[in-house]
Scaffold this motif. Structure first.
Motif, PDB file in Angstrom:
ATOM      1  N   TRP A 120       0.827  -1.201   0.000  1.00  0.00           N
ATOM      2  CA  TRP A 120       0.000   0.000   0.000  1.00  0.00           C
ATOM      3  C   TRP A 120       0.867   1.259   0.000  1.00  0.00           C
ATOM      4  CZ3 TRP A 120      -4.892   0.947  -1.039  1.00  0.00           C
ATOM      5  CH2 TRP A 120      -5.491   2.132  -0.593  1.00  0.00           C
ATOM      6  N   GLU A 121       1.941   1.225   0.771  1.00  0.00           N
ATOM      7  CA  GLU A 121       2.862   2.348   0.858  1.00  0.00           C
ATOM      8  C   GLU A 121       4.280   1.865   0.582  1.00  0.00           C
ATOM      9  OE1 GLU A 121       2.331   3.982   4.721  1.00  0.00           O
ATOM     10  OE2 GLU A 121       0.515   5.077   4.179  1.00  0.00           O
ATOM     11  N   SER A 171      -0.703   2.823  -7.356  1.00  0.00           N
ATOM     12  CA  SER A 171      -0.816   4.178  -7.875  1.00  0.00           C
ATOM     13  C   SER A 171      -1.960   4.889  -7.149  1.00  0.00           C
ATOM     14  CB  SER A 171      -1.089   4.153  -9.379  1.00  0.00           C
ATOM     15  OG  SER A 171      -2.368   3.581  -9.636  1.00  0.00           O
ATOM     16  N   GLU A 172      -2.004   6.203  -7.295  1.00  0.00           N
ATOM     17  CA  GLU A 172      -3.079   6.970  -6.669  1.00  0.00           C
ATOM     18  C   GLU A 172      -4.440   6.501  -7.173  1.00  0.00           C
ATOM     19  OE1 GLU A 172      -3.163   9.172  -4.237  1.00  0.00           O
ATOM     20  OE2 GLU A 172      -1.015   8.878  -3.922  1.00  0.00           O
ATOM     21  N   GLU A 229     -10.231   2.078  -2.196  1.00  0.00           N
ATOM     22  CA  GLU A 229     -10.978   2.681  -1.090  1.00  0.00           C
ATOM     23  C   GLU A 229     -12.443   2.911  -1.452  1.00  0.00           C
ATOM     24  OE1 GLU A 229      -8.731   6.176  -0.091  1.00  0.00           O
ATOM     25  OE2 GLU A 229      -7.603   5.080   1.455  1.00  0.00           O
ATOM     26  N   ALA A 230     -12.733   3.044  -2.740  1.00  0.00           N
ATOM     27  CA  ALA A 230     -14.120   3.267  -3.171  1.00  0.00           C
ATOM     28  C   ALA A 230     -14.918   1.980  -3.270  1.00  0.00           C
ATOM     29  CB  ALA A 230     -14.142   3.983  -4.526  1.00  0.00           C
TER      30      ALA A 230
END
Length: 202
Positions: A123-124, A134-135, A142-143
C-alpha cells in the motif's frame, strides 16, 4: 412447541439490517476505534497468499460475503463474522493492530492467479525499490464497497451459545446444528464454527 414453531418464534426476536460501505469509510471507522475485531471469532489466520487473493477479489470486483457485526451501546461494532476479511484490509493499508495493541507488519502482496503482477506490491512504499499502488488504484480500492449486516444478537449471547455448541460438537451430536439455529446464531457463523471444530471447509 415443535421445532418449526421454535424457529419461527426465535426468528421474530432477531433482526438484522444490511447496507454497503466503502472500504475507505471502514478504514476510517477502524482507525477511530469504531470497529472491534475479536480474534476468538477467527479460525486459522490467513497466509499471505490467502490475503493476496482476497485483495485480488476486491480489485476485480468479485462478490464478497457480508461482514456481520453487532453494535454495542457505545456505537462500536463488534465483528462477529468477517474478522479475517477486515483484518486483511487493515493490515494491507498498515493500520491493523494485533491483540496486544501493536501495529502488525503491513502485507506485501504475492502474485495471484488472475493478477500475477501483484507480486511485491504494498500500500505504501517501504523502501526505495518497493512497488506501490498508484493513486488511481488506491482511490479505486478505497471506493470499493463492503456489505455489512448489523444483527440484534449481541457478542455476549453468541459467545455463550458457542461455548455450548463446542461442548455438544465434541460429542458429535446432530442436534448442535438445529440448536444453534434456535438459539439465534447466524447460519454463516454456525457453519464456520462447526467447520473449524471438525477441520473441514475453508
Amino acid at each position: 412447541m415443535g421445532l418449526e414453531e421454535q424457529v419461527a418464534s426465535r426468528a421474530r426476536e432477531i433482526h438484522s439490517d444490511g447496507f454497503a460501505m466503502s472500504i475507505g469509510s471502514v478504514i476510517s471507522l477502524y482507525r477511530d476505534g469504531g470497529v472491534d475485531i475479536h480474534s476468538e471469532f477467527q479460525r486459522v489466520p490467513w497466509t499471505d497468499d490467502q490475503r493476496s487473493r482476497f485483495i485480488e477479489s476486491i480489485l476485480l470486483g468479485l462478490p464478497i460475503p457480508p461482514v456481520i457485526v453487532s453494535q454495542r451501546p457505545d456505537g462500536v461494532w463488534d465483528v462477529i463474522d468477517g474478522a479475517r476479511r477486515l483484518s486483511t484490509i487493515f493490515q494491507f493499508v498498515g493500520i491493523y493492530r494485533d491483540r496486544t495493541g501493536n501495529l502488525a507488519t503491513p502485507t506485501t502482496l504475492r502474485k495471484t492467479e488472475y493478477l500475477p503482477a501483484l507480486d511485491g506490491y504494498r500500500w505504501e512504499v517501504m523502501s526505495t525499490d518497493g512497488l506501490v499502488f498508484s493513486e488511481r488504484m488506491r482511490r479505486d480500492f478505497e471506493a470499493a464497497k463492503l456489505h455489512f449486516r448489523i444483527t440484534s444478537v449481541t457478542l455476549q449471547q453468541i459467545a455463550f451459545d458457542l461455548n455450548g455448541l463446542r461442548h455438544q460438537a465434541s460429542a458429535g451430536s446432530k442436534r448442535t446444528f438445529w440448536a444453534g439455529l434456535v438459539l439465534g446464531i447466524p447460519l454463516g457463523l454456525l457453519v464456520n464454527w462447526l467447520s473449524s471444530l471438525f477441520g473441514i471447509g475453508v
